[in-house]
Write an enzyme that holds these catalytic residues in place. Sequence first.
Site, PDB file in Angstrom:
ATOM      1  N   LYS A  45       0.826  -1.199   0.000  1.00 31.68           N
ATOM      2  CA  LYS A  45       0.000   0.000   0.000  1.00 31.68           C
ATOM      3  C   LYS A  45       0.864   1.254   0.000  1.00 31.68           C
ATOM      4  CE  LYS A  45      -3.638  -0.316   2.566  1.00 31.68           C
ATOM      5  NZ  LYS A  45      -4.199  -0.538   3.908  1.00 31.68           N
ATOM      6  N   ARG A  50      -2.488   3.731   8.582  1.00 33.73           N
ATOM      7  CA  ARG A  50      -2.944   2.557   7.818  1.00 33.73           C
ATOM      8  C   ARG A  50      -1.910   1.441   7.812  1.00 33.73           C
ATOM      9  NH1 ARG A  50      -4.503   5.106   2.070  1.00 33.73           N
ATOM     10  NH2 ARG A  50      -5.805   3.223   1.956  1.00 33.73           N
ATOM     11  N   GLY A  62      -8.250  -5.978   4.679  1.00 24.79           N
ATOM     12  CA  GLY A  62      -9.072  -5.922   5.880  1.00 24.79           C
ATOM     13  C   GLY A  62      -8.588  -6.770   7.036  1.00 24.79           C
ATOM     14  N   MET A  76      -5.735  -6.403   8.849  1.00 21.09           N
ATOM     15  CA  MET A  76      -5.059  -5.663   9.918  1.00 21.09           C
ATOM     16  C   MET A  76      -5.843  -4.375  10.195  1.00 21.09           C
ATOM     17  SD  MET A  76      -1.092  -6.420   9.012  1.00 21.09           S
ATOM     18  CE  MET A  76      -1.198  -5.853   7.336  1.00 21.09           C
ATOM     19  N   ARG A 125      -3.393  -0.961  -6.383  1.00 20.46           N
ATOM     20  CA  ARG A 125      -2.538  -2.145  -6.418  1.00 20.46           C
ATOM     21  C   ARG A 125      -2.894  -2.912  -7.667  1.00 20.46           C
ATOM     22  NH1 ARG A 125      -5.766  -4.289  -1.412  1.00 20.46           N
ATOM     23  NH2 ARG A 125      -7.719  -4.649  -2.435  1.00 20.46           N
ATOM     24  N   HIS A 146     -16.087  -7.101   1.201  1.00 17.22           N
ATOM     25  CA  HIS A 146     -15.147  -8.026   1.843  1.00 17.22           C
ATOM     26  C   HIS A 146     -15.357  -9.446   1.324  1.00 17.22           C
ATOM     27  CE1 HIS A 146     -13.955 -10.808   5.088  1.00 17.22           C
ATOM     28  NE2 HIS A 146     -12.906 -10.015   5.163  1.00 17.22           N
ATOM     29  N   ARG A 158       1.442 -48.146 -14.071  1.00 19.72           N
ATOM     30  CA  ARG A 158       1.460 -49.114 -12.979  1.00 19.72           C
ATOM     31  C   ARG A 158       0.828 -50.402 -13.477  1.00 19.72           C
ATOM     32  NH1 ARG A 158      -1.059 -44.680 -11.340  1.00 19.72           N
ATOM     33  NH2 ARG A 158      -0.076 -43.308  -9.805  1.00 19.72           N
ATOM     34  N   ARG A 163       6.190 -49.851 -14.925  1.00 16.02           N
ATOM     35  CA  ARG A 163       6.777 -50.230 -13.643  1.00 16.02           C
ATOM     36  C   ARG A 163       6.405 -51.661 -13.297  1.00 16.02           C
ATOM     37  NH1 ARG A 163       5.033 -47.158  -8.257  1.00 16.02           N
ATOM     38  NH2 ARG A 163       3.144 -48.382  -8.542  1.00 16.02           N
ATOM     39  N   GLU A 187      13.258 -43.875  -4.768  1.00 19.72           N
ATOM     40  CA  GLU A 187      12.192 -43.563  -3.823  1.00 19.72           C
ATOM     41  C   GLU A 187      12.538 -43.976  -2.407  1.00 19.72           C
ATOM     42  OE1 GLU A 187       8.585 -45.554  -5.011  1.00 19.72           O
ATOM     43  OE2 GLU A 187       9.675 -47.273  -5.794  1.00 19.72           O
ATOM     44  N   SER A 225      13.724 -42.418 -12.157  1.00 19.68           N
ATOM     45  CA  SER A 225      12.474 -41.682 -12.007  1.00 19.68           C
ATOM     46  C   SER A 225      12.196 -41.563 -10.509  1.00 19.68           C
ATOM     47  CB  SER A 225      11.334 -42.419 -12.711  1.00 19.68           C
ATOM     48  OG  SER A 225      10.133 -41.715 -12.510  1.00 19.68           O
ATOM     49  N   GLY A 267      10.241 -41.378  -7.294  1.00 17.22           N
ATOM     50  CA  GLY A 267       8.914 -41.652  -6.760  1.00 17.22           C
ATOM     51  C   GLY A 267       8.796 -40.804  -5.508  1.00 17.22           C
ATOM     52  N   THR A 268       8.304 -39.582  -5.672  1.00 14.77           N
ATOM     53  CA  THR A 268       8.412 -38.643  -4.554  1.00 14.77           C
ATOM     54  C   THR A 268       7.410 -38.922  -3.438  1.00 14.77           C
ATOM     55  OG1 THR A 268       7.129 -37.127  -5.903  1.00 14.77           O
ATOM     56  CG2 THR A 268       9.502 -36.752  -5.805  1.00 14.77           C
ATOM     57  N   ASN A 269       6.383 -39.728  -3.710  1.00 15.21           N
ATOM     58  CA  ASN A 269       5.491 -40.114  -2.619  1.00 15.21           C
ATOM     59  C   ASN A 269       6.231 -40.967  -1.607  1.00 15.21           C
ATOM     60  OD1 ASN A 269       2.946 -39.052  -2.700  1.00 15.21           O
ATOM     61  ND2 ASN A 269       2.247 -40.481  -4.274  1.00 15.21           N
ATOM     62  N   ASP A 270       6.775 -42.088  -2.101  1.00 12.69           N
ATOM     63  CA  ASP A 270       7.516 -42.961  -1.200  1.00 12.69           C
ATOM     64  C   ASP A 270       8.751 -42.268  -0.644  1.00 12.69           C
ATOM     65  OD1 ASP A 270       6.400 -45.505  -0.598  1.00 12.69           O
ATOM     66  OD2 ASP A 270       6.493 -45.981  -2.739  1.00 12.69           O
ATOM     67  N   CYS A 325       7.822 -39.222 -11.106  1.00 10.60           N
ATOM     68  CA  CYS A 325       6.496 -39.749 -11.408  1.00 10.60           C
ATOM     69  C   CYS A 325       5.576 -39.748 -10.193  1.00 10.60           C
ATOM     70  CB  CYS A 325       6.596 -41.146 -12.015  1.00 10.60           C
ATOM     71  SG  CYS A 325       7.302 -42.361 -10.900  1.00 10.60           S
ATOM     72  N   TYR A 365      12.074 -34.573 -17.180  1.00 13.71           N
ATOM     73  CA  TYR A 365      10.620 -34.512 -17.332  1.00 13.71           C
ATOM     74  C   TYR A 365       9.913 -34.658 -15.989  1.00 13.71           C
ATOM     75  CZ  TYR A 365      10.526 -39.628 -16.877  1.00 13.71           C
ATOM     76  OH  TYR A 365      10.637 -40.907 -16.409  1.00 13.71           O
TER      77      TYR A 365
HETATM   78  P1  ADP Z   1      -7.454  -1.899   4.043  1.00 15.36           P
HETATM   79  O1  ADP Z   1      -6.087  -2.455   3.996  1.00 15.36           O
HETATM   80  O2  ADP Z   1      -8.358  -2.684   4.899  1.00 15.36           O
HETATM   81  O3  ADP Z   1      -7.997  -1.588   2.692  1.00 15.36           O
HETATM   82  P2  ADP Z   1      -7.043   0.942   4.363  1.00 15.36           P
HETATM   83  O4  ADP Z   1      -5.738   1.378   4.908  1.00 15.36           O
HETATM   84  O5  ADP Z   1      -7.204   1.052   2.905  1.00 15.36           O
HETATM   85  O6  ADP Z   1      -7.333  -0.520   4.872  1.00 15.36           O
HETATM   86  O7  ADP Z   1      -8.109   1.825   5.123  1.00 15.36           O
HETATM   87  C1  ADP Z   1      -9.430   1.472   5.391  1.00 15.36           C
HETATM   88  C2  ADP Z   1     -10.368   2.549   4.929  1.00 15.36           C
HETATM   89  O8  ADP Z   1     -10.030   3.799   5.447  1.00 15.36           O
HETATM   90  C3  ADP Z   1     -10.351   2.647   3.436  1.00 15.36           C
HETATM   91  O9  ADP Z   1     -11.608   2.374   2.957  1.00 15.36           O
HETATM   92  C4  ADP Z   1      -9.941   4.026   3.122  1.00 15.36           C
HETATM   93  O10 ADP Z   1     -10.764   4.568   2.153  1.00 15.36           O
HETATM   94  C5  ADP Z   1     -10.101   4.780   4.434  1.00 15.36           C
HETATM   95  N1  ADP Z   1      -8.984   5.712   4.531  1.00 15.36           N
HETATM   96  C6  ADP Z   1      -7.688   5.400   4.720  1.00 15.36           C
HETATM   97  N2  ADP Z   1      -6.919   6.503   4.685  1.00 15.36           N
HETATM   98  C7  ADP Z   1      -7.734   7.532   4.463  1.00 15.36           C
HETATM   99  C8  ADP Z   1      -7.528   8.941   4.308  1.00 15.36           C
HETATM  100  N3  ADP Z   1      -6.311   9.474   4.345  1.00 15.36           N
HETATM  101  N4  ADP Z   1      -8.600   9.705   4.100  1.00 15.36           N
HETATM  102  C9  ADP Z   1      -9.840   9.156   4.040  1.00 15.36           C
HETATM  103  N5  ADP Z   1     -10.099   7.855   4.183  1.00 15.36           N
HETATM  104  C10 ADP Z   1      -9.062   7.054   4.385  1.00 15.36           C
HETATM  105 MG    MG Z   2       6.570 -45.937  -4.766  1.00 10.59          MG
HETATM  106 MG    MG Z   3      -7.824  -0.288   1.388  1.00 12.49          MG
END
Ligand code: ADP
Ligand code: MG
Ligand code: MG
Length: 898
Positions: A22, A91, A100, A102, A335, A451, A574, A629, A762, A781, A783-786, A849, A869
């Site tokens: 982020k 953040r 979501g 953390m 992202r 979510h 086999r 085999r 194996e 060859s 035989g990675t299971n055994d 195999c 292979y």
């Molecule tokens: P997550 O990793 O869960 O997406 P974010 O860091 O993106 O968490 O933040 C959660 C929410 O808070 C987001 O929906 C974002 O829009 C809002 N938010 C984060 N920073 C700001 C900011 N500087 N101004 C307004 N809203 C923010």
């Molecule tokens: Mg075997």
């Molecule tokens: Mg976000």
Amino acid sequence: MARYVYDFAEGGRDMADLLGGKGANLAEMARLGLPVPAGFIVTTEACRTFLSTGTEPDGMSDEVSRHLAAVEAAAGRLLGQPEDPLLLSVRSGARFSMPGMMETVLDIGLNDDSVLGLAKASGSERFAWDSYRRLVQMFGSTVMGVDTALFEEALRLLKEARNAPDDLHLDAADLASLVDVCKSLIQQETGEPFPQSPAEQLRRAILAVFRSWNAERARLYRRREHIPDDLGTAVTVQCMVFGNLGADSGSGVAFTRDPATGRQGFYGDYLPNAQGEDVVSGIRNTVPLADLEDLDPHSFARLCDHMRTLERHYRDLCDIEFTIERGTLWMLQTRVGKRTAEAAFAIAAELVDEGLITPDEALARVSGDGLARLMFRRFDTSATGEALAHGIPASPGAAVGAAVFDSAEAVRRTAAGERVVLVRQETTPDDLPGMVAAQAVLTSRGGKTSHAAVVARGMGRVCVCGAEELSVDTEGRRFTTGDGTVVEEGTVISVDGSAGAVYRGAAPLVDSAVMRYLETGERGAESAGVVDAVAHALRQADAVRRLEVRANADTPEDAARARRFGAQGIGLCRTEHLFLGERRKLVEEMILAGTDAERDHALEALLPLQRRDFTRILEAMEGLPVTIRLLDPPLHEFLPDRTELAVRVAAAQAAGNQPDPHDAEVLDAVNRMHEENPMLGLRGVRLGLVVPGLVAMQVRAVAEAIVERVGAGGAPMAEIMVPLVGAVEELRLAREEVEHVLADVSKESGITVRCPVGTMIELPRAALTAGRIAEEAEFFSFGTNDLTQTTWGFSRDDVEAAFFSAYLDRGVFATSPFETIDREGVGRLVDIAVTEGRAARPGLKIGVCGEHGGDPDSVHFFHTAGLDYVSCSPFRVPVARLEAGRAALSGIEAGDSR
Ligand code: ADP
Ligand code: MG
Ligand code: MG
């Protein structure tokens, strides 16, 4: 001197390890000149130090103060100052996106004074008190550890007292009184007041975000996504912008392409007069992004511009968060976006067409797991009947399961072996265990970016969200459809994540278009896009890969299918099934034989049956190698069950009758051959060395089949593989017998039968003495299971159910070593055997195999280890081709492979 804080201007997308995804991407957007609220990033390194020592690293807080001062200077306002205060968001953001999972704390800087300043500056007292209330609650729970339920209860009581149906009916005075209540709750619960100092708020919020790296749901998510536990999170500190300042404000989430299908165009959800978290949480229903064009054409046009800039810059699908504050657009996040398997293939192919990426880069952006998903079946829409509900097709695929209404029930029923669909009004990160357990997730609220949708897509779970006509009654454990039909918990429903439909009962399934293409070469008009994209990727993989791909196939039908899927031979045929069915009687006869003549008679009867099997397989694989085999499992596996026989004999005796003489004889043999530990008993090459005539009969069947094929004008390429060799002497003895029979058959038929003889590696001893073994082996060859079983000293059948889940939970391994090769242990044995085997016999052909041959991660390992292979089950052949190609692209980074 170590640095722990970076300004946006100093960062960039290639610094995600240090700044988190982020933070790095915010810095990148700022550098591109996009409108990003000013801010700075505290590094993952600072987080790691804090988590391991319990205190923040030396100098970090001074650095934070310096960067804060710079932000304040640029803004011309101080954090939390009484007049028109500067407010901050704090953040989380790790190297890999963990949506979501953390914590984020918004509105840092508000206190009893600055709330009044905010009211004045914004012209809305209600907004100011609502923001303060949010801060006190978020800070109280995230930073100070107060149970959120207490705050929610306070809010509920207030609404009840005011007779307010929802938050919007509370006025500034109500919210101010709520702030007081929440502050006293904090005092009561923690013994300390809500901190009024903005600097203290900031410092404590940063540390709380560090700590949220280890929150229960974050750990669970990482385990599930195979994200290492020791990366830590960065912390982005950024000026707040407000989407909840009225009708000319709002927040949204958008994609530069459809993340479900890859189709071009801008997709997303917008929520007027709201902050970002209201969009994702699904609390209120959003409008499609396209509606923004009418609501605020100016911001919409700018947003489209920025999205185009981002897609060209990242050369990939981007996923963004934005906020409009009184007509001004702010970019809050971007992202490289998560996408479905179908979209991944489609987008990669399109970006090549647009000249933005090379075919190699396109290959790096798709995956074998994704291809496997596209090979699944889907619902037959002509036969599904009337839908119970329609929603947003958020994550594709077809799933059938019993409806359940909370995460715990989903987990409980799944553990008991049932398939379930998790039905919720909306999901929160606390529902994660249930989402992992369920076949599908169905929600009544929230858009494509809720979510539920984001998490389900990431995990490859089927998801339909925002099925608004459903009313979900979690307490009553039922949902009601638009026309009043009630569906109780436990009812089987079908969820079509591609069409967004939900059906009662188990709907019939049809084959996937990709599968049909792979099997028949037909493109099928309606899904030509994705089929062509898959074909592109496979063609590119075939062009660049070094590893050959063979299949494990025991029957002519499987062999033919494998060939259609692109297998370049059979790496494991086999022979055990050739001893089953009606032939079991003959095998029994052979085992019970009292004299050589009796045994020879049984073997002679088996010979023509085996010859016919081999002839047909060689015919199906005409011109390609077929590795056959010799018999591997212990012979008593072909005899009746010991307990059953013992009971039959005992019952006869108890009734005063003579037991059936055949039963008694077989029981005797079964008892004689009983092994405490059959996996480590009389099997593999050991069988061939102690049961006279067994190897000779099998080899004769192969040799005569070769003669037959040559006679029919074919070019059979059989190879004979000896299982479970631990010492070169075993292989030498077996090979002598093989060569002997080949010479006999050559003489009898007048056709020279040549057939390479090799061995499976194996057992650890085989790997460790591979140099010696290579003197007698024309190929290896693995035989990675055994090899996995014998290296770890556990038998798969016994341990997987018994304690693997505990081992996975406790981090002994991140994935089962039976799914993905254990590089450190088993992989080391592979390396040793390859090196020493080829030193003794240059150019020695080496393959694998075991089932690992079709596992993406393992394929990459085998490529690096220098194998020739991989061989896997026929359905995995396209997956292995694709991954072998990707493995050959060293140095090319996949976009966001998670
Ligand atoms: P997550 O990793 O869960 O997406 P974010 O860091 O993106 O968490 O933040 C959660 C929410 O808070 C987001 O929906 C974002 O829009 C809002 N938010 C984060 N920073 C700001 C900011 N500087 N101004 C307004 N809203 C923010
Ligand atoms: Mg075997
Ligand atoms: Mg976000």
